[in-house]
Design a protein around this motif. Structure first.
Motif, PDB file in Angstrom:
ATOM      1  N   PHE A  15       6.072  -0.712   7.519  1.00 25.97           N
ATOM      2  CA  PHE A  15       6.214   0.531   6.769  1.00 25.97           C
ATOM      3  C   PHE A  15       7.678   0.816   6.428  1.00 25.97           C
ATOM      4  O   PHE A  15       8.584   0.469   7.199  1.00 25.97           O
ATOM      5  N   GLY A  16       7.859   1.462   5.279  1.00 22.84           N
ATOM      6  CA  GLY A  16       9.163   1.984   4.936  1.00 22.84           C
ATOM      7  C   GLY A  16       9.439   3.265   5.700  1.00 22.84           C
ATOM      8  O   GLY A  16       8.591   3.750   6.455  1.00 22.84           O
ATOM      9  N   GLN A  17      10.629   3.838   5.482  1.00 22.90           N
ATOM     10  CA  GLN A  17      11.043   5.021   6.239  1.00 22.90           C
ATOM     11  C   GLN A  17      10.462   6.313   5.679  1.00 22.90           C
ATOM     12  O   GLN A  17      10.591   7.364   6.304  1.00 22.90           O
ATOM     13  N   GLY A  49      -1.956  17.177  10.598  1.00 23.31           N
ATOM     14  CA  GLY A  49      -3.352  17.209  11.029  1.00 23.31           C
ATOM     15  C   GLY A  49      -4.264  16.244  10.305  1.00 23.31           C
ATOM     16  O   GLY A  49      -5.474  16.237  10.544  1.00 23.31           O
ATOM     17  N   MET A  50      -3.697  15.416   9.415  1.00 23.50           N
ATOM     18  CA  MET A  50      -4.546  14.510   8.602  1.00 23.50           C
ATOM     19  C   MET A  50      -4.246  13.043   8.862  1.00 23.50           C
ATOM     20  O   MET A  50      -4.923  12.178   8.337  1.00 23.50           O
ATOM     21  N   GLY A  51      -3.237  12.728   9.604  1.00 25.28           N
ATOM     22  CA  GLY A  51      -2.877  11.329   9.762  1.00 25.28           C
ATOM     23  C   GLY A  51      -2.309  10.773   8.462  1.00 25.28           C
ATOM     24  O   GLY A  51      -1.820  11.508   7.608  1.00 25.28           O
ATOM     25  N   LEU A  52      -2.392   9.469   8.293  1.00 25.44           N
ATOM     26  CA  LEU A  52      -1.958   8.824   7.047  1.00 25.44           C
ATOM     27  C   LEU A  52      -3.201   8.476   6.233  1.00 25.44           C
ATOM     28  O   LEU A  52      -4.156   7.910   6.767  1.00 25.44           O
ATOM     29  N   GLY A  65      -6.056   7.449  12.343  1.00 21.25           N
ATOM     30  CA  GLY A  65      -6.394   8.681  13.033  1.00 21.25           C
ATOM     31  C   GLY A  65      -5.299   9.714  12.782  1.00 21.25           C
ATOM     32  O   GLY A  65      -4.313   9.446  12.089  1.00 21.25           O
ATOM     33  N   THR A  66      -5.486  10.898  13.357  1.00 26.72           N
ATOM     34  CA  THR A  66      -4.549  11.994  13.101  1.00 26.72           C
ATOM     35  C   THR A  66      -3.330  11.951  14.012  1.00 26.72           C
ATOM     36  O   THR A  66      -2.399  12.714  13.817  1.00 26.72           O
ATOM     37  N   LEU A  78      -4.697   6.593   2.661  1.00 26.93           N
ATOM     38  CA  LEU A  78      -4.388   5.563   1.684  1.00 26.93           C
ATOM     39  C   LEU A  78      -4.532   6.105   0.271  1.00 26.93           C
ATOM     40  O   LEU A  78      -5.577   6.651  -0.100  1.00 26.93           O
ATOM     41  N   GLY A 116       9.433   5.558   9.570  1.00 29.68           N
ATOM     42  CA  GLY A 116       8.105   5.069   9.266  1.00 29.68           C
ATOM     43  C   GLY A 116       7.414   4.576  10.526  1.00 29.68           C
ATOM     44  O   GLY A 116       8.064   4.310  11.542  1.00 29.68           O
ATOM     45  N   TYR A 159      -3.496   0.647  -3.298  1.00 36.63           N
ATOM     46  CA  TYR A 159      -3.026  -0.580  -2.677  1.00 36.63           C
ATOM     47  C   TYR A 159      -3.072  -1.720  -3.687  1.00 36.63           C
ATOM     48  O   TYR A 159      -3.691  -1.612  -4.762  1.00 36.63           O
ATOM     49  N   TYR A 199       0.677   5.318   1.338  1.00 44.35           N
ATOM     50  CA  TYR A 199      -0.022   6.312   2.154  1.00 44.35           C
ATOM     51  C   TYR A 199       0.721   7.651   2.026  1.00 44.35           C
ATOM     52  O   TYR A 199       1.912   7.685   1.767  1.00 44.35           O
ATOM     53  N   GLN A 254       1.234  11.261   4.385  1.00 50.94           N
ATOM     54  CA  GLN A 254       1.011  11.845   5.704  1.00 50.94           C
ATOM     55  C   GLN A 254       1.102  13.346   5.600  1.00 50.94           C
ATOM     56  O   GLN A 254       2.112  13.888   5.161  1.00 50.94           O
ATOM     57  N   PHE A 270       4.546   7.110   2.494  1.00 54.11           N
ATOM     58  CA  PHE A 270       4.965   5.854   3.109  1.00 54.11           C
ATOM     59  C   PHE A 270       4.415   4.680   2.312  1.00 54.11           C
ATOM     60  O   PHE A 270       3.240   4.657   1.941  1.00 54.11           O
ATOM     61  N   SER A 285       0.842  -1.203   0.000  1.00 53.55           N
ATOM     62  CA  SER A 285       0.000   0.000   0.000  1.00 53.55           C
ATOM     63  C   SER A 285       0.873   1.246   0.000  1.00 53.55           C
ATOM     64  O   SER A 285       2.020   1.194   0.445  1.00 53.55           O
TER      65      SER A 285
END
Lengths: 113, 115
Positions: A104-106, A40-43, B106-107, A45, B43, A48, A35, A37, A90, A33
């Motif tokens: 997850f990758g870096q 204020g939004m998180g990750l 989530g954020t 998608l 990550g 995938y 993503y 980031q 990511f 997948s």
């Protein structure tokens, strides 16, 4: 002991340029997948894949293409970069088993000017 | 429409005390939940997960609680250590999937452990 490898780590693009973010995993995971980031939004998608030759859209797919020709690689293509695509990207991979984690990758930090 | 919510952007806890991070979700189709920890310039790394058939899962200092009726989960860290300082993301996976390829995050909550 590589896990999920993303290249490049940093990239600056001009608006309208195209590029490919690379992602490779050596764990023989079926699922991969992408993503992004944002503050204020998180990750969120983007796209995938559940196996070689199979891809699908996530929550924010516009402006991005993916392909999965091998189990190991899952590149993300920006067709015509826009400032709104400035983000940290990511890549993740996992087995087809919900009892296992996604690795997850870096990350790749992309700036579009 | 944020389907997974972490309403506390930050939390500071004294070393040795309990840290409690909260997460709420709105989508009834979620049935598998995960917590990830993220250090700067790295990550996310997996911490702990829970299936909707359980209400608690414990792994060392980390325990996740799930309250399905309230659509709420929490992560407890006891005792908190300086190395726990990081951003914590709650994530959810919808049912009828075989894997975790479609996580909704989530954020995040930035946890700071004060020595």
């Amino acid at each position: 002991n590589a896990g999920v490898t993303q290249t490049p780590k940093f990239q600056v693009l001009k608006t309208g340029q195209s590029m490919t973010l690379q992602c490779a995993q050596d764990m023989n995971h079926e699922y991969m997948s992408w993503y992004r980031q944002d503050p204020g939004m998180g990750l969120r998608l983007i796209h995938y894949s559940v196996g070689a030759g199979i891809t699908d859209q996530g929550e924010v797919p516009n402006g991005y293409n993916v392909s999965r020709s091998t189990t190991e690689d899952f590149p993300l293509r920006l067709l015509s970069a826009a400032p709104s695509q400035t983000s940290v990207y990511f890549c993740a991979s996992s087995y087809s088993d919900r009892g296992t984690e996604a690795f997850f990758g870096q990350g790749t930090r992309l700036t579009v000017v | 429409d944020q389907q997974v919510k972490q309403n506390s952007p930050s939390l500071s806890v004294q070393e040795g005390r309990i840290s409690i991070l909260n997460c709420d979700y709105t989508n009834s189709m979620f049935d598998y939940f995960l917590w990830y920890k993220k250090y700067p310039a790295e990550g996310p790394t997996f911490l702990i997960s829970i299936s909707s058939i359980k209400d608690k899962n414990e792994d060392g200092r980390f325990t996740v609680f799930l309250n399905k009726s309230a659509k709420h989960l929490s992560l407890h860290i006891v005792p908190s250590q300086p190395g726990d300082s990081a951003v914590y993301f709650c994530a959810a996976s919808p049912m009828k999937l075989f894997g975790n390829e479609k996580l909704t995050f989530g954020t995040g909550t930035r946890l700071t452990i004060i020595p």
